[in-house]
Structures are given as structure tokens and as C-alpha cells.
Design a protein around this motif. Structure first.
Motif, short mmCIF file in Angstrom:
data_model
loop_
_atom_site.label_atom_id
_atom_site.label_comp_id
_atom_site.label_asym_id
_atom_site.label_seq_id
_atom_site.Cartn_x
_atom_site.Cartn_y
_atom_site.Cartn_z
N GLU A 60 18.05 -3.55 -11.81
CA GLU A 60 16.85 -2.88 -12.32
C GLU A 60 16.88 -2.93 -13.85
O GLU A 60 17.91 -2.86 -14.46
N TRP A 61 15.72 -3.01 -14.47
CA TRP A 61 15.55 -3.16 -15.93
C TRP A 61 16.25 -4.43 -16.45
O TRP A 61 17.03 -4.39 -17.42
N PRO A 112 0.81 -1.22 0.00
CA PRO A 112 0.00 0.00 0.00
C PRO A 112 0.84 1.28 0.00
O PRO A 112 0.39 2.31 -0.49
N THR A 113 2.04 1.21 0.59
CA THR A 113 2.85 2.42 0.77
C THR A 113 4.32 2.10 0.55
O THR A 113 4.72 0.93 0.50
N THR A 165 6.85 -1.41 0.79
CA THR A 165 7.90 -1.80 -0.16
C THR A 165 9.21 -2.03 0.61
O THR A 165 9.92 -3.02 0.38
N GLN A 198 -1.11 2.37 -5.03
CA GLN A 198 -0.44 1.26 -4.36
C GLN A 198 0.40 0.50 -5.39
O GLN A 198 0.35 0.77 -6.59
N ARG A 199 1.17 -0.46 -4.90
CA ARG A 199 1.96 -1.30 -5.79
C ARG A 199 1.57 -2.77 -5.58
O ARG A 199 1.26 -3.16 -4.46
N LYS A 230 11.49 0.28 -7.78
CA LYS A 230 12.63 -0.64 -7.83
C LYS A 230 13.80 -0.12 -7.00
O LYS A 230 14.40 -0.85 -6.22
N SER A 231 14.12 1.16 -7.21
CA SER A 231 15.27 1.73 -6.46
C SER A 231 14.95 1.84 -4.98
O SER A 231 15.83 1.66 -4.14
N ALA A 232 13.70 2.14 -4.66
CA ALA A 232 13.31 2.22 -3.25
C ALA A 232 13.47 0.85 -2.58
O ALA A 232 13.95 0.75 -1.44
N PRO A 281 7.69 -0.70 -14.37
CA PRO A 281 7.83 0.54 -15.14
C PRO A 281 8.54 1.64 -14.36
O PRO A 281 8.78 1.50 -13.15
N LEU A 282 8.83 2.73 -15.04
CA LEU A 282 9.43 3.91 -14.40
C LEU A 282 8.63 4.27 -13.15
O LEU A 282 7.40 4.35 -13.19
N GLY A 283 9.35 4.48 -12.05
CA GLY A 283 8.69 4.94 -10.84
C GLY A 283 7.95 3.87 -10.07
O GLY A 283 7.20 4.18 -9.14
N ALA A 284 8.18 2.61 -10.41
CA ALA A 284 7.44 1.53 -9.74
C ALA A 284 7.91 1.31 -8.30
O ALA A 284 7.17 0.78 -7.47
#
Ligand SMILES: Nc1ncnc2c1ncn2[C@@H]1O[C@H](COP(=O)(O)OP(=O)(O)OP(=O)(O)O)[C@@H](O)[C@H]1O
Ligand SMILES: [Mg+2]
Length: 157
Positions: free
Chosen positions: A113-114, A14-15, A19, A138-139, A46-48, A41-44
């Protein structure tokens, strides 16, 4: 949480906190030679996810973890071994890939990533994590590839 198939684990995040909490669950599963493929996708997120995982592995909650989208790779010495964090967004499949030192990196722990850029160089036996943004912000996370190690992932610790 619900399991969509016997081999995959699907959950809603949810937040950002959720993640990060998932990343901290995955971190203790990792050992030398493991690869985690982070798609979405961009901004999903992944880096977080990678940042929270690296901070947990390093035992440093404020560890600086910049996105490697320009440097392509950032490497970290953590309490649990060397971790290479790749972002292949700008990479073309083919010769570019061979300049990234991936073969050597794969002997350590790698977060990628990617990962679609890897094509035929995708390592077998990786943990595959797909993050999908939902309409409400959400994710959705889908984890696949490590059924044995994922089995107890969401049990109380
Ligand atoms: N479960 C979540 N719910 C809502 N927002 C989230 C969630 N997880 C992460 N975010 C937010 O998503 C944003 C984008 O995250 P991030 O930069 O990690 O994406 P990315 O997948 O690495 O993107 P890129 O492909 O551009 O590198 C951040 O602002 C982060 O706070
Ligand atoms: Mg990123």
C-alpha cells in the motif's frame, strides 16, 4: 466491465463485496517473486483488498489481517507461499526504505500500500492496482502491468 486500453483492465466495484471478490480473482495469479502495488487515497479499500486476498491465499476466511500502517509490514505463511503486506504511508522515500527488508521480501510475494513511496525502488513487472472512490461511494479499479495474466480475470470460474 470495460477495458480502457489493451494493457489495463478497468472495473467498477459497487460494494466492499465486489472489492473482496476481485481480490479473490487476483489471488490465484500470484507466485513467488510477484509484487502487487495497491494505490489509491485514504480509505479507498487497499487494506480491504489485501485482507481478502490474504484470506483466500491462506485458506482461512477469518484470518486476522490488521492494517500494517504502524508495523509497516505484516508477513503471512499461506498455502501458496510467504506474503509480505506493507503499508508505506509513513515512509519517506530514501534511507527509511532500506530498513524495510524489501529486497528480501521481493523474492516472496509482496502487497504494497502507498507504493508511490518506493520511487526508484519500485520493482519492475509488478501488478499495479489503483482504487479510486467515486462520488456515489462505489470504487473504480484499474489493473495494469500484467496483460497476459489479467486477460481471463473476469471470466466465469
Ligand atoms: N467497492 C467498495 N465500495 C464501497 N466501500 C468499499 C469498497 N471497497 C472497500 N470499501 C470500504 O472502504 C473502507 C476503507 O477501506 P480500507 O481501510 O481498506 O482503505 P485503505 O485504502 O487501506 O485506506 P488507508 O490508506 O487509510 O490504509 C472500508 O470501510 C471498506 O469497507
Ligand atoms: Mg490501508
Amino acid at each position: 466491465m470495460d477495458a480502457s486500453s489493451s494493457d489495463a483492465l478497468e472495473l467498477t466495484l459497487p460494494t466492499l463485496d465486489a472489492t473482496e471478490a476481485l481480490a479473490r480473482r487476483v489471488a490465484p495469479l500470484l507466485r513467488a517473486g510477484d509484487t502487487v502495488l495497491l494505490s489509491g487515497p485514504l480509505g479507498a479499500g487497499k487494506s480491504a483488498f489485501a485482507r481478502a486476498l490474504l484470506r483466500d491465499m491462506a485458506g482461512d476466511p477469518v484470518l486476522d489481517v490488521p492494517s500494517p500502517s504502524f508495523t509497516l509490514v505484516q508477513s503471512y505463511e499461506t498455502r501458496r507461499g510467504i506474503v509480505h503486506h506493507y503499508d508505506l504511508w509513513r515512509i519517506e522515500p530514501g534511507p527509511d526504505l532500506r530498513e524495510l527488508g524489501l529486497d528480501e521480501a521481493f523474492t516472496d510475494i509482496t502487497l504494497i500500500e502507498w507504493p508511490d513511496r518506493l520511487g526508484a525502488d519500485t520493482p519492475p513487472g509488478a501488478l499495479r492496482i489503483a482504487l479510486v472512490p467515486l462520488a456515489d461511494g462505489q470504487r473504480r479499479a484499474c489493473l495494469a502491468g500484467w496483460p497476459d495474466r489479467l486477460r481471463n480475470l473476469m471470466e466465469p470460474s
